[in-house]
Design a protein around this motif. Structure first.
Motif, mmCIF file in Angstrom:
data_model
loop_
_atom_site.group_PDB
_atom_site.id
_atom_site.type_symbol
_atom_site.label_atom_id
_atom_site.label_comp_id
_atom_site.label_asym_id
_atom_site.label_seq_id
_atom_site.Cartn_x
_atom_site.Cartn_y
_atom_site.Cartn_z
ATOM 1 N N HIS A 274 -41.497 -53.870 -35.051
ATOM 2 C CA HIS A 274 -42.210 -53.128 -34.797
ATOM 3 C C HIS A 274 -43.250 -54.874 -34.795
ATOM 4 O O HIS A 274 -43.249 -55.765 -35.531
ATOM 5 N N SER A 275 -44.267 -54.943 -33.616
ATOM 6 C CA SER A 275 -44.800 -56.380 -33.791
ATOM 7 C C SER A 275 -46.262 -56.110 -34.697
ATOM 8 O O SER A 275 -47.185 -56.877 -35.254
ATOM 9 N N THR A 276 -46.983 -55.356 -35.586
ATOM 10 C CA THR A 276 -47.845 -55.005 -36.228
ATOM 11 C C THR A 276 -46.769 -54.521 -38.270
ATOM 12 O O THR A 276 -46.240 -53.934 -37.771
ATOM 13 N N SER A 277 -48.110 -55.396 -38.726
ATOM 14 C CA SER A 277 -47.738 -54.835 -40.147
ATOM 15 C C SER A 277 -47.797 -53.706 -40.046
ATOM 16 O O SER A 277 -46.868 -53.278 -41.065
ATOM 17 N N TYR A 278 -48.289 -52.893 -39.680
ATOM 18 C CA TYR A 278 -48.940 -51.645 -40.074
ATOM 19 C C TYR A 278 -47.345 -50.638 -39.681
ATOM 20 O O TYR A 278 -46.834 -49.318 -40.311
ATOM 21 N N GLY A 279 -46.306 -50.636 -38.073
ATOM 22 C CA GLY A 279 -45.096 -50.508 -37.984
ATOM 23 C C GLY A 279 -44.126 -50.478 -38.713
ATOM 24 O O GLY A 279 -42.973 -50.267 -39.182
ATOM 25 N N LYS A 280 -44.670 -52.402 -39.388
ATOM 26 C CA LYS A 280 -43.190 -52.076 -40.491
ATOM 27 C C LYS A 280 -43.073 -51.891 -41.754
ATOM 28 O O LYS A 280 -42.546 -51.097 -42.428
ATOM 29 N N GLN A 281 -44.186 -51.471 -41.851
ATOM 30 C CA GLN A 281 -44.831 -50.812 -43.472
ATOM 31 C C GLN A 281 -44.300 -49.358 -43.163
ATOM 32 O O GLN A 281 -44.082 -48.622 -43.607
ATOM 33 N N ALA A 282 -44.880 -48.678 -42.063
ATOM 34 C CA ALA A 282 -44.937 -47.129 -41.512
ATOM 35 C C ALA A 282 -43.178 -47.680 -41.863
ATOM 36 O O ALA A 282 -42.623 -46.561 -42.388
ATOM 37 N N ALA A 283 -42.283 -48.077 -41.338
ATOM 38 C CA ALA A 283 -41.114 -48.053 -40.896
ATOM 39 C C ALA A 283 -40.324 -48.401 -42.584
ATOM 40 O O ALA A 283 -38.927 -47.009 -42.770
ATOM 41 N N SER A 284 -40.332 -49.034 -43.614
ATOM 42 C CA SER A 284 -40.255 -48.826 -44.730
ATOM 43 C C SER A 284 -40.127 -47.694 -45.363
ATOM 44 O O SER A 284 -39.340 -46.811 -46.214
ATOM 45 N N LEU B 264 -33.737 -57.215 -45.559
ATOM 46 C CA LEU B 264 -34.060 -58.527 -46.306
ATOM 47 C C LEU B 264 -33.476 -59.650 -45.175
ATOM 48 O O LEU B 264 -34.029 -60.556 -45.924
ATOM 49 N N GLN B 265 -32.764 -59.625 -44.638
ATOM 50 C CA GLN B 265 -32.544 -61.456 -44.579
ATOM 51 C C GLN B 265 -33.229 -60.987 -42.661
ATOM 52 O O GLN B 265 -32.959 -62.574 -42.176
ATOM 53 N N ASP B 266 -33.815 -60.463 -42.429
ATOM 54 C CA ASP B 266 -35.058 -60.756 -41.309
ATOM 55 C C ASP B 266 -36.016 -61.707 -41.497
ATOM 56 O O ASP B 266 -36.130 -62.247 -42.691
ATOM 57 N N PRO B 267 -36.138 -62.719 -41.092
ATOM 58 C CA PRO B 267 -36.539 -64.134 -40.696
ATOM 59 C C PRO B 267 -38.202 -64.040 -40.730
ATOM 60 O O PRO B 267 -38.755 -65.096 -41.522
ATOM 61 N N GLU B 268 -38.747 -63.088 -40.700
ATOM 62 C CA GLU B 268 -40.180 -62.444 -40.626
ATOM 63 C C GLU B 268 -40.519 -62.269 -42.338
ATOM 64 O O GLU B 268 -40.317 -61.065 -42.656
ATOM 65 N N ALA B 269 -41.239 -63.114 -42.548
ATOM 66 C CA ALA B 269 -41.670 -62.819 -44.573
ATOM 67 C C ALA B 269 -42.204 -61.459 -44.188
ATOM 68 O O ALA B 269 -42.325 -60.714 -45.058
ATOM 69 N N ASP B 270 -42.683 -60.563 -43.226
ATOM 70 C CA ASP B 270 -43.911 -59.579 -43.194
ATOM 71 C C ASP B 270 -42.521 -58.862 -43.231
ATOM 72 O O ASP B 270 -43.231 -57.471 -44.032
ATOM 73 N N VAL B 271 -41.607 -58.776 -42.748
ATOM 74 C CA VAL B 271 -40.799 -57.609 -42.863
ATOM 75 C C VAL B 271 -40.035 -57.268 -44.511
ATOM 76 O O VAL B 271 -39.663 -56.568 -44.687
ATOM 77 N N THR B 272 -39.247 -58.855 -44.989
ATOM 78 C CA THR B 272 -39.225 -58.622 -46.034
ATOM 79 C C THR B 272 -39.816 -58.404 -46.766
ATOM 80 O O THR B 272 -39.690 -57.356 -47.901
ATOM 81 N N PHE B 273 -41.268 -58.859 -47.056
ATOM 82 C CA PHE B 273 -42.291 -58.225 -47.773
ATOM 83 C C PHE B 273 -42.005 -55.960 -48.098
ATOM 84 O O PHE B 273 -42.157 -55.840 -49.334
ATOM 85 N N TYR B 274 -42.730 -55.519 -46.755
ATOM 86 C CA TYR B 274 -42.746 -54.472 -46.813
ATOM 87 C C TYR B 274 -41.008 -54.170 -47.404
ATOM 88 O O TYR B 274 -40.492 -52.500 -47.975
ATOM 89 N N VAL B 275 -40.162 -54.569 -47.147
ATOM 90 C CA VAL B 275 -38.489 -53.817 -47.036
ATOM 91 C C VAL B 275 -38.569 -54.342 -48.501
ATOM 92 O O VAL B 275 -37.985 -53.092 -49.563
ATOM 93 N N TYR B 276 -38.675 -54.693 -48.972
ATOM 94 C CA TYR B 276 -38.740 -55.676 -51.063
ATOM 95 C C TYR B 276 -39.460 -54.314 -51.464
ATOM 96 O O TYR B 276 -39.104 -54.347 -52.812
ATOM 97 N N LYS B 277 -40.519 -54.395 -51.755
ATOM 98 C CA LYS B 277 -41.129 -53.467 -51.358
ATOM 99 C C LYS B 277 -40.414 -51.823 -51.235
ATOM 100 O O LYS B 277 -41.005 -50.695 -52.353
#
Length: 64
Positions: free
Chosen positions: A4-14, A37-50
């Motif tokens: 998702h294009s927003t950080s909120y969407g990525k966090q919500a999905a995680s 975790l293999q996603d190239p976007e740092a914010d995706v991997t951050f939320y997934v890690y959390k």
């Protein structure tokens, strides 16, 4: 949703995957998070890690 294009969407999905993992007997939500975790976007991997961190904390509590 993890793309998702927003950080909120990525966090919500995680967070949704963490809730799914709590309510299912399969490993599918955790497997999705691990693949993400293999996603190239740092914010995706951050939320997934959390999200994985929350799952591991919960597993450690249930084991002890």
């Amino acid at each position: 949703m993890l793309k998702h294009s927003t950080s909120y969407g990525k966090q919500a999905a995680s967070e949704a995957l963490v809730k799914m993992a709590d309510q299912t007997v399969t490993n599918e939500p955790t497997d999705i998070l691990i693949r993400a975790l293999q996603d190239p976007e740092a914010d995706v991997t951050f939320y997934v890690y959390k999200a994985l961190e929350k799952l591991s904390d919960k597993a450690a509590i249930e084991i002890t």
